[in-house]
Design a protein around this motif. Sequence first.
Motif, short mmCIF file in Angstrom:
data_model
loop_
_atom_site.label_atom_id
_atom_site.label_comp_id
_atom_site.label_asym_id
_atom_site.label_seq_id
_atom_site.Cartn_x
_atom_site.Cartn_y
_atom_site.Cartn_z
N VAL A 226 21.84 35.78 27.42
CA VAL A 226 20.64 36.02 28.22
C VAL A 226 20.37 34.77 29.05
CG1 VAL A 226 18.14 36.45 28.19
CG2 VAL A 226 19.65 37.64 26.57
N MET A 227 20.24 34.97 30.38
CA MET A 227 20.04 33.85 31.29
C MET A 227 18.70 34.01 32.00
SD MET A 227 23.95 33.49 32.78
CE MET A 227 23.73 31.78 33.26
N VAL A 228 17.76 33.13 31.68
CA VAL A 228 16.41 33.20 32.24
C VAL A 228 16.26 32.15 33.34
CG1 VAL A 228 13.94 33.01 31.77
CG2 VAL A 228 15.48 33.94 30.01
N GLY A 229 15.82 32.58 34.51
CA GLY A 229 15.58 31.63 35.59
C GLY A 229 15.97 32.19 36.95
N GLU A 230 15.70 31.39 37.96
CA GLU A 230 16.04 31.74 39.34
C GLU A 230 16.43 30.46 40.06
OE1 GLU A 230 12.87 34.21 41.12
OE2 GLU A 230 12.10 34.33 39.08
N GLY A 231 16.89 30.60 41.30
CA GLY A 231 17.24 29.42 42.08
C GLY A 231 18.35 29.71 43.05
N PRO A 232 18.76 28.70 43.81
CA PRO A 232 19.76 28.90 44.86
C PRO A 232 21.12 29.36 44.37
CG PRO A 232 19.23 26.56 44.58
CD PRO A 232 18.22 27.33 43.82
N SER A 233 21.44 29.15 43.10
CA SER A 233 22.74 29.59 42.55
C SER A 233 22.69 31.00 41.97
CB SER A 233 23.20 28.62 41.46
OG SER A 233 23.39 27.32 41.97
N HIS A 234 21.53 31.63 42.01
CA HIS A 234 21.35 32.90 41.30
C HIS A 234 22.33 33.98 41.76
CE1 HIS A 234 19.25 35.93 38.96
NE2 HIS A 234 19.19 36.70 40.04
N ASP A 235 22.44 34.19 43.07
CA ASP A 235 23.33 35.25 43.57
C ASP A 235 24.78 34.97 43.21
OD1 ASP A 235 21.18 36.57 44.63
OD2 ASP A 235 21.46 35.83 46.67
N GLU A 236 25.16 33.70 43.27
CA GLU A 236 26.53 33.33 42.89
C GLU A 236 26.79 33.63 41.41
OE1 GLU A 236 29.41 29.35 42.65
OE2 GLU A 236 27.42 29.23 43.58
N LEU A 237 25.81 33.36 40.58
CA LEU A 237 25.94 33.63 39.14
C LEU A 237 26.04 35.13 38.88
CD1 LEU A 237 23.34 31.07 37.73
CD2 LEU A 237 25.84 30.82 37.79
N LEU A 238 25.23 35.90 39.59
CA LEU A 238 25.32 37.37 39.46
C LEU A 238 26.71 37.86 39.82
CD1 LEU A 238 21.94 38.62 41.00
CD2 LEU A 238 22.63 38.75 38.60
N GLU A 239 27.25 37.36 40.91
CA GLU A 239 28.58 37.78 41.37
C GLU A 239 29.64 37.35 40.36
OE1 GLU A 239 31.42 39.56 43.71
OE2 GLU A 239 29.24 39.65 43.92
N ARG A 240 29.52 36.17 39.82
CA ARG A 240 30.50 35.63 38.87
C ARG A 240 30.52 36.44 37.57
NH1 ARG A 240 32.11 30.50 40.01
NH2 ARG A 240 33.66 29.57 38.63
N SER A 241 29.37 36.97 37.20
CA SER A 241 29.26 37.67 35.91
C SER A 241 29.41 39.18 36.03
CB SER A 241 27.90 37.35 35.30
OG SER A 241 26.85 37.84 36.13
N LYS A 242 29.67 39.66 37.23
CA LYS A 242 29.65 41.09 37.51
C LYS A 242 30.60 41.90 36.61
CE LYS A 242 30.86 42.22 41.66
NZ LYS A 242 30.78 42.35 43.15
N LEU A 243 31.75 41.33 36.29
CA LEU A 243 32.74 42.06 35.50
C LEU A 243 32.74 41.65 34.02
CD1 LEU A 243 35.74 41.98 38.03
CD2 LEU A 243 34.02 43.78 37.68
N ILE A 244 31.73 40.88 33.62
CA ILE A 244 31.65 40.42 32.23
C ILE A 244 30.54 41.19 31.52
CG2 ILE A 244 31.42 38.42 30.70
CD1 ILE A 244 32.08 36.65 33.14
N GLU A 245 30.84 41.82 30.44
CA GLU A 245 29.84 42.59 29.71
C GLU A 245 28.86 41.69 28.95
OE1 GLU A 245 31.61 45.42 27.11
OE2 GLU A 245 32.59 46.54 28.71
N ASN A 246 27.66 42.23 28.76
CA ASN A 246 26.65 41.61 27.89
C ASN A 246 26.04 40.32 28.42
OD1 ASN A 246 26.71 43.68 26.11
ND2 ASN A 246 27.68 42.56 24.43
N ILE A 247 26.00 40.15 29.75
CA ILE A 247 25.23 39.06 30.33
C ILE A 247 23.98 39.67 30.95
CG2 ILE A 247 25.12 37.22 32.04
CD1 ILE A 247 28.05 36.75 31.74
N ILE A 248 22.83 39.20 30.52
CA ILE A 248 21.54 39.76 30.96
C ILE A 248 20.76 38.67 31.69
CG2 ILE A 248 19.37 40.79 30.18
CD1 ILE A 248 20.98 41.58 27.58
N PHE A 249 20.31 38.98 32.91
CA PHE A 249 19.52 38.04 33.69
C PHE A 249 18.05 38.42 33.66
CE2 PHE A 249 23.74 37.39 35.39
CZ PHE A 249 23.79 36.05 35.71
#
Length: 393
Positions: A226-249
């Motif tokens: 579980v990843m809590v937060g926001e910021g300039p890297s947020h979209d990049e993190l979403l894209e990086r985790s797109k194919l990984i199961e069980n990551i919750i933002f």
Amino acid sequence: MKVLVTHIDFNAYFPIRLNHFQNYLEQRGHELYIIETLGKAVLYSFSNVKKDGLNIECLLPNESYNSVSASLIDKQLTTRLNHINPDVIIAGPIAFPPSATSIRWAKKNKKSVVIFDNAHKDTFPRGRITTWVKKSIYRNVDAFLCPSPSYDETMKYWGFTNKQIFYGLNVTDNEFWSEKVSGDSFSYLPNQYFLTVGRQVPFKNLNNLIDAYSKYRDKGGKTPLVMVGEGPSHDELLERSKLIENIIFLPFQTYEKIREVFVKAQSLFLPSLKTETWGLIVNEAMAAGVIVAVSNECGCHETLVKDNGYLFNPHDCDEIASTMFKIDKLSNEEKANKKKIGHDIISQWDLNRFSEGAYAAITYSVAHKKKRRLLDSFIVDLWKGKLKKQQGC
């Protein structure tokens, strides 16, 4: 005694410390004045902290980093210092205009000055001339308030002796974080998970954490992240985790909600690089009874992470993944033991520690004011501070 504390702004963790310090001073017959120079916070504008009860004023309530000059801050703050005429000033890192003004005013008026900072000497790169200038300015500072004894080497590098160094800067309200949580706003979350909390910016190194989590999953790891937060890297993190199961933002949460998120956290992960000068989320997690896994580049790692948690190389994804498996394999008894050790450690770093350290620093500084040296005074008079862009913004 009149004590004045000043910095660019006081948000997030500072109001609760200053409230405690204000009461601490009042009980001893002293006055506290608090001056923040800018009304628009840079790093923690999301925190919405209350400053009720504080004797605080904002010099430029409608100004931000992008709309103000160092000379305007100097002029406004000097006027207030002349009016209040404090016996001692506590100011933030000397890179910033309020601190430059405070040191200059204190020396000209034969008053005491204490600086607080939590950066190690190698946290930010600097050249020889910058280092020489900084040491020259520090020779006009009477005492220093830093987080813990792990900063002694840094303080001595800048020219401070053991007697001039005081501790307790980076503390949180342990009582708040250790309170029993009654609500469950996050019932939809898994029963246990690894957790990150904070601004999603490059130096937090969350890309590597996601890559490490991917390795953990590939090797059979099941605990969600579980990843809590926001910021300039947020979209990049979403894209990086797109194919990984069980990551919750989750977006930024109030302190009350973060306390609820801690309840089911198997461990807090802080994978930051060395520009994470401390990492106060670790204080909060430990006070809440959470096992911590922390980068060995974070400023807090030497002080707070013992047998209560794990340290890892933030550049080594395999080591981070291995740490996740180590936490998974802990028995209930081992988990309880680590949480108890964490509670014992963090109990030494509470709001009272901040007030005691700050009070000891100002008391020492009043009794041991440094004499002005001609060349150093010339540099202090020239230095006005910079409004440089803060880390991760």
